[in-house]
Design a protein around this motif. Structure first.
Motif, PDB file in Angstrom:
ATOM      1  N   THR A  50       0.831  -1.207   0.000  1.00 25.33           N
ATOM      2  CA  THR A  50       0.000   0.000   0.000  1.00 25.33           C
ATOM      3  C   THR A  50       0.868   1.261   0.000  1.00 25.33           C
ATOM      4  N   ASP A  51       2.040   1.184   0.626  1.00 20.81           N
ATOM      5  CA  ASP A  51       2.953   2.330   0.605  1.00 20.81           C
ATOM      6  C   ASP A  51       3.441   2.599  -0.818  1.00 20.81           C
ATOM      7  N   GLU A  52       3.746   1.529  -1.558  1.00 16.28           N
ATOM      8  CA  GLU A  52       4.284   1.689  -2.913  1.00 16.28           C
ATOM      9  C   GLU A  52       3.227   2.176  -3.890  1.00 16.28           C
ATOM     10  N   PHE A  53       2.016   1.631  -3.784  1.00 18.64           N
ATOM     11  CA  PHE A  53       0.959   1.978  -4.748  1.00 18.64           C
ATOM     12  C   PHE A  53       0.062   3.124  -4.275  1.00 18.64           C
ATOM     13  N   HIS A  54       0.234   3.530  -3.020  1.00 21.55           N
ATOM     14  CA  HIS A  54      -0.609   4.587  -2.448  1.00 21.55           C
ATOM     15  C   HIS A  54      -2.088   4.259  -2.652  1.00 21.55           C
ATOM     16  N   ALA A  55      -2.445   3.018  -2.279  1.00 25.00           N
ATOM     17  CA  ALA A  55      -3.817   2.533  -2.510  1.00 25.00           C
ATOM     18  C   ALA A  55      -4.333   1.831  -1.259  1.00 25.00           C
ATOM     19  N   LEU A  56      -4.419   2.570  -0.165  1.00 24.68           N
ATOM     20  CA  LEU A  56      -4.892   1.990   1.082  1.00 24.68           C
ATOM     21  C   LEU A  56      -6.317   1.452   0.942  1.00 24.68           C
ATOM     22  N   ALA A 106       4.916  -8.787 -10.996  1.00 21.05           N
ATOM     23  CA  ALA A 106       5.343  -7.707 -11.897  1.00 21.05           C
ATOM     24  C   ALA A 106       4.350  -6.556 -11.936  1.00 21.05           C
ATOM     25  N   ALA A 107       3.343  -6.574 -11.065  1.00 25.14           N
ATOM     26  CA  ALA A 107       2.260  -5.590 -11.114  1.00 25.14           C
ATOM     27  C   ALA A 107       2.798  -4.160 -11.019  1.00 25.14           C
ATOM     28  N   PRO A 108       2.461  -3.307 -12.008  1.00 22.22           N
ATOM     29  CA  PRO A 108       2.892  -1.906 -11.949  1.00 22.22           C
ATOM     30  C   PRO A 108       1.937  -1.016 -11.171  1.00 22.22           C
ATOM     31  N   SER A 109       0.773  -1.577 -10.817  1.00 14.54           N
ATOM     32  CA  SER A 109      -0.230  -0.781 -10.112  1.00 14.54           C
ATOM     33  C   SER A 109      -1.063  -1.673  -9.206  1.00 14.54           C
ATOM     34  N   SER A 110      -1.837  -1.056  -8.339  1.00 11.80           N
ATOM     35  CA  SER A 110      -2.703  -1.813  -7.446  1.00 11.80           C
ATOM     36  C   SER A 110      -3.756  -2.574  -8.229  1.00 11.80           C
ATOM     37  N   ALA A 111      -4.294  -1.967  -9.292  1.00 16.01           N
ATOM     38  CA  ALA A 111      -5.309  -2.638 -10.108  1.00 16.01           C
ATOM     39  C   ALA A 111      -4.744  -3.902 -10.753  1.00 16.01           C
ATOM     40  N   ALA A 112      -3.505  -3.823 -11.229  1.00 16.48           N
ATOM     41  CA  ALA A 112      -2.868  -4.997 -11.839  1.00 16.48           C
ATOM     42  C   ALA A 112      -2.675  -6.102 -10.798  1.00 16.48           C
ATOM     43  N   LEU A 113      -2.325  -5.725  -9.573  1.00 17.14           N
ATOM     44  CA  LEU A 113      -2.152  -6.710  -8.509  1.00 17.14           C
ATOM     45  C   LEU A 113      -3.473  -7.409  -8.203  1.00 17.14           C
ATOM     46  N   ILE A 114      -4.563  -6.648  -8.179  1.00 15.75           N
ATOM     47  CA  ILE A 114      -5.879  -7.234  -7.921  1.00 15.75           C
ATOM     48  C   ILE A 114      -6.263  -8.205  -9.038  1.00 15.75           C
ATOM     49  N   ILE A 115      -5.981  -7.836 -10.277  1.00 15.95           N
ATOM     50  CA  ILE A 115      -6.254  -8.738 -11.406  1.00 15.95           C
ATOM     51  C   ILE A 115      -5.432 -10.008 -11.272  1.00 15.95           C
ATOM     52  N   GLY A 116      -4.173  -9.861 -10.918  1.00 21.22           N
ATOM     53  CA  GLY A 116      -3.314 -11.037 -10.728  1.00 21.22           C
ATOM     54  C   GLY A 116      -3.827 -11.941  -9.629  1.00 21.22           C
ATOM     55  N   ARG A 117      -4.321 -11.345  -8.536  1.00 21.09           N
ATOM     56  CA  ARG A 117      -4.873 -12.153  -7.436  1.00 21.09           C
ATOM     57  C   ARG A 117      -6.111 -12.920  -7.883  1.00 21.09           C
ATOM     58  N   ALA A 118      -6.935 -12.301  -8.726  1.00 21.31           N
ATOM     59  CA  ALA A 118      -8.117 -12.992  -9.251  1.00 21.31           C
ATOM     60  C   ALA A 118      -7.710 -14.170 -10.123  1.00 21.31           C
ATOM     61  N   ILE A 119      -6.673 -13.980 -10.938  1.00 21.95           N
ATOM     62  CA  ILE A 119      -6.181 -15.079 -11.784  1.00 21.95           C
ATOM     63  C   ILE A 119      -5.610 -16.193 -10.911  1.00 21.95           C
ATOM     64  N   GLN A 120      -4.878 -15.820  -9.874  1.00 20.81           N
ATOM     65  CA  GLN A 120      -4.367 -16.822  -8.943  1.00 20.81           C
ATOM     66  C   GLN A 120      -5.500 -17.637  -8.334  1.00 20.81           C
ATOM     67  N   GLY A 121      -6.594 -16.965  -7.993  1.00 18.55           N
ATOM     68  CA  GLY A 121      -7.732 -17.652  -7.385  1.00 18.55           C
ATOM     69  C   GLY A 121      -8.329 -18.707  -8.297  1.00 18.55           C
ATOM     70  N   THR A 174      12.213  -7.784  -1.621  1.00 18.70           N
ATOM     71  CA  THR A 174      11.078  -6.988  -2.088  1.00 18.70           C
ATOM     72  C   THR A 174       9.813  -7.813  -1.918  1.00 18.70           C
ATOM     73  N   TRP A 175       8.694  -7.133  -1.700  1.00 16.18           N
ATOM     74  CA  TRP A 175       7.423  -7.844  -1.519  1.00 16.18           C
ATOM     75  C   TRP A 175       7.054  -8.658  -2.749  1.00 16.18           C
ATOM     76  N   ARG A 176       7.591  -8.302  -3.904  1.00 15.53           N
ATOM     77  CA  ARG A 176       7.242  -9.001  -5.146  1.00 15.53           C
ATOM     78  C   ARG A 176       7.665 -10.477  -5.108  1.00 15.53           C
ATOM     79  N   TRP A 177       8.671 -10.785  -4.296  1.00 18.00           N
ATOM     80  CA  TRP A 177       9.098 -12.181  -4.188  1.00 18.00           C
ATOM     81  C   TRP A 177       8.090 -13.039  -3.417  1.00 18.00           C
ATOM     82  N   CYS A 178       7.117 -12.403  -2.779  1.00 19.61           N
ATOM     83  CA  CYS A 178       6.022 -13.162  -2.162  1.00 19.61           C
ATOM     84  C   CYS A 178       5.241 -13.911  -3.240  1.00 19.61           C
ATOM     85  N   PHE A 179       5.287 -13.396  -4.463  1.00 21.67           N
ATOM     86  CA  PHE A 179       4.603 -14.036  -5.586  1.00 21.67           C
ATOM     87  C   PHE A 179       5.577 -14.767  -6.505  1.00 21.67           C
TER      88      PHE A 179
END
Length: 538
Positions: A50-56, A106-121, A174-179
Motif C-alpha cells: 500500500t505504501d508503494e501503490f498509495h492505494a490503502l 510484476a504488477a505496476p499498479s494496485s489494479a494490476a495486482l488485484i487482477i493477478g490475485r483474481a487469476i491466482q484464485g 522486495t514484496w514481489r518475491w512473495c509471488f
C-alpha cells in the motif's frame, strides 16, 4: 515410470508404487504448499504494498479478489476434473496459478495486482481439488487417508511459514518475491507430474456423446447461475456494515440477486440430474451432506482463530506481526501432528467416525477457553488453548474428503471432493467477513462507551492491531486494551458457535469403515462361518 489404467469402477486402477509414487506425492504436496502459502504470505507484505501503490483503499481487494474466483470456481472444477483427464486439468490449473503469480509479482499498479490475485484464485481453486482427485486414482482407498494427511500438513505448515517468509522478503528483498517464489516451486511440480504421472482414464461413456450432449453435461446454465450467486453473497458480506450499511440499496440488491440466482441454481441442478454441477444423487447422500456441514463449521472456527489470534497478540501483547506468527505456532504444530496421527489411525483401522466426535469435543472446549483470554493472560494458558484446539481440529480436518471418497464411486470422486472443498472454503470466507464486521462494530461501541474525549474510536479501528498505541494516550491505553480485548472475545464466541455446530454434521455421518476394510471384515466373517459349518459337520 509407472503406467496407470483407471476406470469408473471401484479400486480397479493400477496404483503407483516406489519412486514414481514418491515423486508424484512430492509434486502434489509442492503444488498444494504453493497455493496454501499464497493465502498467508501476503499478510505481512500488505503495508509495504500500500505504501508503494498509495492505494490503502484497495487492501480488502487483495484478499477478496482471490477468494471470489476461488469460491466461484470450486464446484465447477469438480465437474471439469470428472470430464477431462485429471493430470492435464491439474497442470492447466497450476499454469493459471503461475500466470497469476507472475502478474502479481510484476504488477505496476494496485489494479494490476488485484487482477493477478483474481487469476491466482482461478488456479487456486483447481490445484488442491486436482491433487485429491489424482490421489484417488493412484492409491487404494485403504491408504488414501495417510497420503492425504500430507496435504493437510502442507496447509498447516504454509500458514506458519507464510507470514514469516512474507516478512523476510518484504524487509530484506522486495514484496514481489512473495509471488515470484511460486514460479520455481510450480515449475518443479509441473515437471514431476508431467514425467512421472500417466493417467489413462476410461472416458468411453463421454466419447459416445454428441457435441451438444457434451456441452450440456458441463452444465453451462448452472455455472452461469452459480457464479453471480457466489460473487453477490461474498461482496455483500465484504461491504455490508463496513463500506456500506446493511440497509444500503447496494447491499440489499446483492442479497436479492444472490437469493434469486441460488434458487434458480438449485432448480437447474434438480432438472439436470446426473449431469448437474452438484448432482442430487451425490449431494443428498447422507454422509456427503453431513461431512459438508461438518467441514463448513470446522474450517470456519479454525480460520477464525488463525486470523484473530495474531490480532490478539499484536494488539493486546504488543507483538510484531512476525512475532505473532511465532506465537501461533502451537495451534498449527499441534494441528499438523494430529493430522498425521489421524491419517495413520484411519489407514490402520479403516475407522474415521470416532475421530469426528473427538474433534467436536476438543475444539468446543478449546474455543470456550479462548473466550476467557484477558489482557494479562499468561503464555502457558494461551499456548495450551492453542494446542488443544489445533490437535482437536487436526483429528478430523481431512475426514470430509476421505468420507466423501469412501461413499462415492471413482467417477463421482471429483464432484464429491469439490463439494466438500467448497464447503470448507466458503465457510471461512463468510465467517471471516462476519468476524471482521463484529470486531470493528464492537470495538467502536466499546471504545465509544468509555466516553473519553481524547480518543477517537474510528481512529483506533483504522490504526489496526499494530498501530493502536500510536493513537491512544498512554494514560488511557489500559482501558482501550480492555475494550479491544472484549471486542476480540466476541469473535472467539463466533468461533465457539462454529465449533459446537460441527456436532450437527458429526452426529449424522454414517458409520462406515473404509471400503477395503469392509471387504476384509466380510471375508473374515465368511471364513468364520465356513469353519463353524465344518466343525458342526464333523
Amino acid at each position: 515410470m509407472a503406467r496407470i489404467t483407471t476406470t469408473n469402477g471401484e479400486d480397479t486402477s493400477a496404483h503407483l508404487t516406489g519412486l514414481p509414487l514418491v515423486l508424484t506425492m512430492f509434486a502434489l504436496c509442492a503444488g498444494i504448499f504453493c497455493v496454501a502459502l499464497d493465502i498467508t504470505i501476503i499478510s505481512t507484505a500488505i503495508p509495504r504494498i500500500t505504501d508503494e501503490f498509495h492505494a490503502l483503499q484497495d487492501i480488502g481487494w487483495y484478499g477478496s479478489a482471490y477468494l471470489l474466483t476461488t469460491c466461484a470456481l470450486q464446484l465447477p472444477f469438480g465437474k471439469i476434473y470428472g470430464f477431462f483427464n485429471p493430470k492435464w486439468t491439474f497442470l492447466a490449473s497450476l499454469f493459471v496459478f503461475e500466470v497469476g503469480s507472475a502478474v502479481c509479482g510484476a504488477a505496476p499498479s494496485s489494479a494490476a495486482l488485484i487482477i493477478g490475485r483474481a487469476i491466482q484464485g482461478i488456479g487456486g481453486a483447481g490445484v488442491p481439488c486436482g491433487a485429491m482427485v489424482i490421489i484417488a486414482h493412484i492409491t487404494p482407498m485403504q491408504k488414501r487417508a495417510l497420503f492425504q494427511s500430507f496435504f493437510g500438513a502442507m496447509f498447516g505448515i504454509a500458514s506458519v511459514v507464510g507470514p514469516l517468509l512474507g516478512g523476510a522478503f518484504t524487509d530484506h528483498v522486495t514484496w514481489r518475491w512473495c509471488f515470484y517464489i511460486n514460479l520455481p516451486i510450480g515449475a518443479i511440480t509441473a515437471v514431476l507430474v508431467l514425467f512421472h504421472l500417466h493417467l489413462h482414464v476410461d472416458r468411453s461413456s463421454t466419447q459416445k456423446r454428441t457435441t451438444f450432449e457434451s456441452i450440456r453435461s458441463l452444465d453451462p446454465i448452472g455455472l452461469l447461475l452459480f457464479f453471480p450467486a457466489v460473487i453477490c453473497i461474498l461482496l455483500a458480506l465484504q461491504w455490508g456494515g463496513t463500506k456500506y450499511p446493511w440497509s444500503s440499496g447496494r447491499i440489499i440488491a446483492l442479497l436479492v440477486v444472490f437469493s434469486i440466482t441460488l434458487i434458480a441454481f438449485v432448480i437447474v441442478q434438480a432438472y439436470m440430474g446426473d449431469d448437474a454441477t452438484v448432482p442430487p444423487c451425490v449431494a443428498l447422500q447422507r454422509t456427503m451432506y453431513s461431512v459438508s456441514i461438518f467441514a463448513f463449521f470446522l474450517f470456519s472456527g479454525f480460520y477464525l482463530l488463525i486470523y484473530f489470534l495474531p490480532i490478539y497478540f499484536q494488539a493486546i501483547h504488543a507483538q510484531s506481526p512476525s512475532r505473532s506468527g511465532v506465537s501461533s505456532i502451537p495451534l498449527i504444530l499441534s494441528n499438523v501432528v494430529a493430522i498425521m496421527i489421524s491419517g495413520i489411525i484411519i489407514t490402520k483401522t479403516g475407522i474415521y467416525v470416532p475421530l469426528l466426535y473427538i474433534c467436536v469435543v476438543l475444539v468446543s472446549i478449546a474455543c470456550a477457553l479462548m473466550t476467557l483470554l484477558e489482557t494479562d493472560t499468561g503464555t502457558a494458558k494461551w499456548v495450551g488453548y492453542q494446542i488443544l484446539h489445533g490437535f482437536g481440529a487436526g483429528c478430523a480436518l481431512q475426514i470430509p474428503q476421505i468420507a466423501a471418497q469412501n461413499v462415492n464411486s471413482l467417477q463421482d470422486v471429483p464432484t464429491a471432493v469439490a463439494i466438500t472443498m467448497f464447503a470448507q472454503n466458503f465457510g471461512p470466507t463468510i465467517m471471516l467477513s462476519a468476524g471482521n464486521n463484529i470486531l470493528n462494530q464492537k470495538l467502536l461501541t466499546y471504545i465509544s462507551d468509555l466516553k473519553i474525549s481524547e480518543i477517537d474510536a474510528a481512529a483506533v479501528v483504522e490504526a489496526g492491531a499494530t498501530g493502536i498505541r500510536s493513537v491512544v494516550p498512554e494514560q488511557y491505553l489500559g482501558l482501550v486494551l480492555e475494550a479491544y480485548n472484549k471486542a476480540l472475545r466476541q469473535t472467539f464466541y463466533v468461533a465457539l458457535a462454529m465449533s459446537c455446530a460441527t456436532a450437527i454434521g458429526a452426529l449424522t455421518v454414517e458409520w462406515r469403515r473404509i471400503r477395503g476394510f469392509e471387504n476384509e471384515d466380510k471375508a473374515a466373517e465368511k471364513g468364520a462361518e465356513d469353519e463353524k459349518v465344518q466343525n458342526t459337520g464333523s
